[in-house]
Design an enzyme around this catalytic site. Structure first.
Site, PDB file in Angstrom:
ATOM      1  N   ASN A 210       0.851  -1.186   0.000  1.00 52.41           N
ATOM      2  CA  ASN A 210       0.000   0.000   0.000  1.00 52.41           C
ATOM      3  C   ASN A 210       0.885   1.233   0.000  1.00 52.41           C
ATOM      4  O   ASN A 210       2.113   1.119   0.024  1.00 52.41           O
ATOM      5  CB  ASN A 210      -0.956  -0.018   1.196  1.00 52.41           C
ATOM      6  CG  ASN A 210      -0.210  -0.062   2.497  1.00 52.41           C
ATOM      7  OD1 ASN A 210       0.475   0.877   2.860  1.00 52.41           O
ATOM      8  ND2 ASN A 210      -0.303  -1.176   3.216  1.00 52.41           N
ATOM      9  N   ASP A 279      -4.501  -6.085   5.301  1.00 53.08           N
ATOM     10  CA  ASP A 279      -5.528  -6.889   5.961  1.00 53.08           C
ATOM     11  C   ASP A 279      -5.525  -8.325   5.458  1.00 53.08           C
ATOM     12  O   ASP A 279      -5.961  -9.228   6.160  1.00 53.08           O
ATOM     13  CB  ASP A 279      -6.911  -6.261   5.729  1.00 53.08           C
ATOM     14  CG  ASP A 279      -7.052  -4.942   6.487  1.00 53.08           C
ATOM     15  OD1 ASP A 279      -6.487  -4.849   7.588  1.00 53.08           O
ATOM     16  OD2 ASP A 279      -7.710  -4.017   5.977  1.00 53.08           O
ATOM     17  N   LYS A 289       8.829 -17.316  -9.854  1.00 57.25           N
ATOM     18  CA  LYS A 289       8.107 -16.215 -10.509  1.00 57.25           C
ATOM     19  C   LYS A 289       6.954 -16.765 -11.357  1.00 57.25           C
ATOM     20  O   LYS A 289       7.155 -17.690 -12.141  1.00 57.25           O
ATOM     21  CB  LYS A 289       9.098 -15.442 -11.378  1.00 57.25           C
ATOM     22  CG  LYS A 289       8.531 -14.188 -11.952  1.00 57.25           C
ATOM     23  CD  LYS A 289       9.567 -13.446 -12.781  1.00 57.25           C
ATOM     24  CE  LYS A 289       8.874 -12.324 -13.540  1.00 57.25           C
ATOM     25  NZ  LYS A 289       9.603 -11.943 -14.719  1.00 57.25           N
ATOM     26  N   PRO A 305      -3.661 -11.366  10.834  1.00 60.16           N
ATOM     27  CA  PRO A 305      -4.112 -11.018  12.191  1.00 60.16           C
ATOM     28  C   PRO A 305      -4.213  -9.502  12.333  1.00 60.16           C
ATOM     29  O   PRO A 305      -3.446  -8.768  11.699  1.00 60.16           O
ATOM     30  CB  PRO A 305      -2.995 -11.567  13.090  1.00 60.16           C
ATOM     31  CG  PRO A 305      -1.826 -11.783  12.206  1.00 60.16           C
ATOM     32  CD  PRO A 305      -2.344 -11.993  10.817  1.00 60.16           C
ATOM     33  N   ASP A 306      -5.142  -9.021  13.128  1.00 59.67           N
ATOM     34  CA  ASP A 306      -5.248  -7.578  13.403  1.00 59.67           C
ATOM     35  C   ASP A 306      -4.386  -7.302  14.642  1.00 59.67           C
ATOM     36  O   ASP A 306      -4.782  -7.591  15.777  1.00 59.67           O
ATOM     37  CB  ASP A 306      -6.703  -7.186  13.643  1.00 59.67           C
ATOM     38  CG  ASP A 306      -6.852  -5.670  13.714  1.00 59.67           C
ATOM     39  OD1 ASP A 306      -5.965  -5.018  14.296  1.00 59.67           O
ATOM     40  OD2 ASP A 306      -7.834  -5.149  13.170  1.00 59.67           O
ATOM     41  N   ILE A 307      -3.202  -6.784  14.391  1.00 55.41           N
ATOM     42  CA  ILE A 307      -2.210  -6.607  15.467  1.00 55.41           C
ATOM     43  C   ILE A 307      -2.760  -5.680  16.545  1.00 55.41           C
ATOM     44  O   ILE A 307      -2.725  -5.986  17.746  1.00 55.41           O
ATOM     45  CB  ILE A 307      -0.887  -6.052  14.890  1.00 55.41           C
ATOM     46  CG1 ILE A 307      -0.373  -7.009  13.802  1.00 55.41           C
ATOM     47  CG2 ILE A 307       0.147  -5.849  15.992  1.00 55.41           C
ATOM     48  CD1 ILE A 307       0.782  -6.450  12.987  1.00 55.41           C
ATOM     49  N   PHE A 323      -4.672   4.011  14.631  1.00 56.53           N
ATOM     50  CA  PHE A 323      -4.923   4.959  13.548  1.00 56.53           C
ATOM     51  C   PHE A 323      -6.009   4.399  12.652  1.00 56.53           C
ATOM     52  O   PHE A 323      -6.187   3.188  12.571  1.00 56.53           O
ATOM     53  CB  PHE A 323      -3.643   5.209  12.737  1.00 56.53           C
ATOM     54  CG  PHE A 323      -2.768   6.250  13.373  1.00 56.53           C
ATOM     55  CD1 PHE A 323      -2.011   5.940  14.492  1.00 56.53           C
ATOM     56  CD2 PHE A 323      -2.730   7.544  12.873  1.00 56.53           C
ATOM     57  CE1 PHE A 323      -1.234   6.907  15.107  1.00 56.53           C
ATOM     58  CE2 PHE A 323      -1.947   8.521  13.469  1.00 56.53           C
ATOM     59  CZ  PHE A 323      -1.204   8.198  14.592  1.00 56.53           C
ATOM     60  N   LYS A 337     -14.572   2.246  14.760  1.00 57.96           N
ATOM     61  CA  LYS A 337     -13.303   1.518  14.926  1.00 57.96           C
ATOM     62  C   LYS A 337     -12.787   1.591  16.369  1.00 57.96           C
ATOM     63  O   LYS A 337     -12.222   0.633  16.880  1.00 57.96           O
ATOM     64  CB  LYS A 337     -12.264   2.116  13.976  1.00 57.96           C
ATOM     65  CG  LYS A 337     -11.531   1.065  13.175  1.00 57.96           C
ATOM     66  CD  LYS A 337     -10.726   1.652  12.040  1.00 57.96           C
ATOM     67  CE  LYS A 337     -11.279   1.199  10.705  1.00 57.96           C
ATOM     68  NZ  LYS A 337     -10.522   1.733   9.563  1.00 57.96           N
TER      69      LYS A 337
END
Ligand code: CTP
Length: 399
Positions: A210, A279, A289, A305-307, A323, A337
């Site tokens: 990202n 995510d 490759k 996993p959502d740390i 954040f 959230k």
């Protein structure tokens, strides 16, 4: 670091009328228990004699990079290593510009590049010069790099003008140096910050990533460090230098970030999830490759996993600041959230426009269970400092 006592302080003096005040600064630093060495630019020697500083500090003053006698006694790289802190007072507009560009065309500018120590500057110049966009731009660049800016003060100037640009008084400079190291808002607290993006491998040469630059997380690391915290950064792949005095574990993927965080989480008092963690990750990353053999391809993804959520729900976990990057309905999504992840505080920002990812500036909506505060658009270093003040209040410590 405990105050300036027993610290090796390299005092850089650049060309400006305020240079005469730096003699007093050297004396006060010595009085506070620091060991002081002075380096002057050529222009500074026109305002104050090196002999004056030599008399005060008991050590010869250096101003040339090519001084054989001094280089033989203590080479410039050795001097750069010797310094625990560098303070440049006064810092002229010209020196700030050279520093911002990373020039090494005299001894002092070379030491700024060669030293791993923290650097503080006390700018001093005419008020119009200070307000010039070129100077302000250099200032932002230096702040982003973690240089601490002390002052300038406002008031009557040697040239007869009135306005911002006076060097801070030596007593205020010493006080600021003392505060940063021993009495900061987070003195002695251990803080873990995740920053940057994660890269999730598709095959050995491709990944899903990202646009996070890591700038906000690194700005927070610097701000916490300035406030006396012991900072551990767990960073995804970014092209930013690790701020001086900050420890850093480099990772690539969300799973590696998760592992690095949970290996250290027991030791920290505050956790800041600033990373843009992917995510999802490809379910079966290929070892070779992938060749373009078909017209379409599908990549199956599985949840990472959502740390932040895992840290926030630990039984005896640290205080958590999360954040939220949102492209729409900022306030509602952020509120949702805050509750869903059970974090103590959430800082939400809009992404997708001119501000946000990869930008030097941002604005934040900060939420916690009993309140909220909007921090308007400003550079990320200033934003980090404002956020820390809110955090300090809520975390239960006072300035
Ligand atoms: N975060 C995390 N681990 C993840 C995903 C996110 O620690 N796997 C943290 C981020 O560091 C940030 C916060 O969660 O502090 C919010 O990230 P964001 O991407 O905005 O929200 P998500 O939880 O991913 O929700 P969504 O993408 O659905 O908006």
């Amino acid at each position: 670091m405990a105050g300036v006592a027993n610290q090796n302080i390299l005092l850089g003096v650049t060309g400006g009328i305020a240079a005469y005040k730096s003699v007093e600064l050297a004396r006060l630093l010595l009085k506070a228990g620091a060991r002081v060495r002075v380096v002057m630019t050529e222009a500074a020697t026109r305002f104050v004699s090196p002999l004056t500083f030599q008399a005060v500090t008991g050590h010869p003053v250096r101003s040339s990079l090519f001084d054989e006698e001094h280089e033989a006694a203590m080479g410039h790289i050795e001097l750069a290593r010797w310094a625990d802190q560098m303070v440049i007072a006064p810092a002229s507009a010209d020196f700030m510009a050279r520093m911002a560009l990373g020039l090494a065309n005299d001894l002092l500018s070379t030491l700024c590049l060669a030293s791993a120590s923290s650097i503080a500057i006390a700018p001093a110049m005419n008020q119009r010069m200070w307000q010039h966009p070129a100077v302000q731009r250099n200032l932002s660049r230096l702040e982003e790099r973690g240089v601490r800016v002390l002052g300038p003060a406002s008031g009557e100037q040697a040239c007869g003008d009135t306005g911002p640009g006076r060097m801070l008084e030596p007593t205020a400079i010493v006080a600021a140096l003392e505060t940063a190291s021993s009495e900061g808002l987070f003195a002695g607290e251990k803080v873990l910050i995740t920053a940057g993006p994660t890269h999730e491998a598709i095959d050995p040469v491709r990944f899903i990533g990202n646009r996070s630059s890591g700038k906000m997380g690194y700005a927070l690391a610097r701000a916490f460090q300035h406030e006396g915290a012991d900072v551990l950064l767990v960073s995804g792949p970014v092209s930013l230098p690790v701020p001086p005095g900050v420890n850093c574990i480099n990772v690539q993927t969300a799973l590696q970030m998760h592992e690095a965080v949970f290996e250290n989480i027991d030791t920290v008092a505050i956790f800041v999830g600033c990373a843009a963690v992917a995510d999802y990750r490809p379910e079966n990353p290929q070892h070779q490759k992938i060749k373009k053999l078909s017209d379409r391809m599908d990549i199956s993804l599985v949840r990472n996993p959502d740390i932040l959520a895992e840290v926030a729900t630990l039984e005896e976990g640290p205080y958590t600041l999360g954040f939220a990057a949102e492209t729409q309905n900022l306030a509602e999504n952020a509120q949702a959230k805050l509750l869903a992840k059970q974090v103590d505080m959430l800082a939400a920002n809009s992404v997708g426009g001119d501000v946000g990812f990869d930008s030097d500036e941002n604005a934040l909506l900060v939420l916690w269970s009993e309140g909220e505060k909007h921090l308007p658009v400003q550079n990320k270093q200033q934003l980090a400092e404002s956020l820390l003040r809110i955090l300090a209040d809520q975390y239960g410590r006072d300035e």
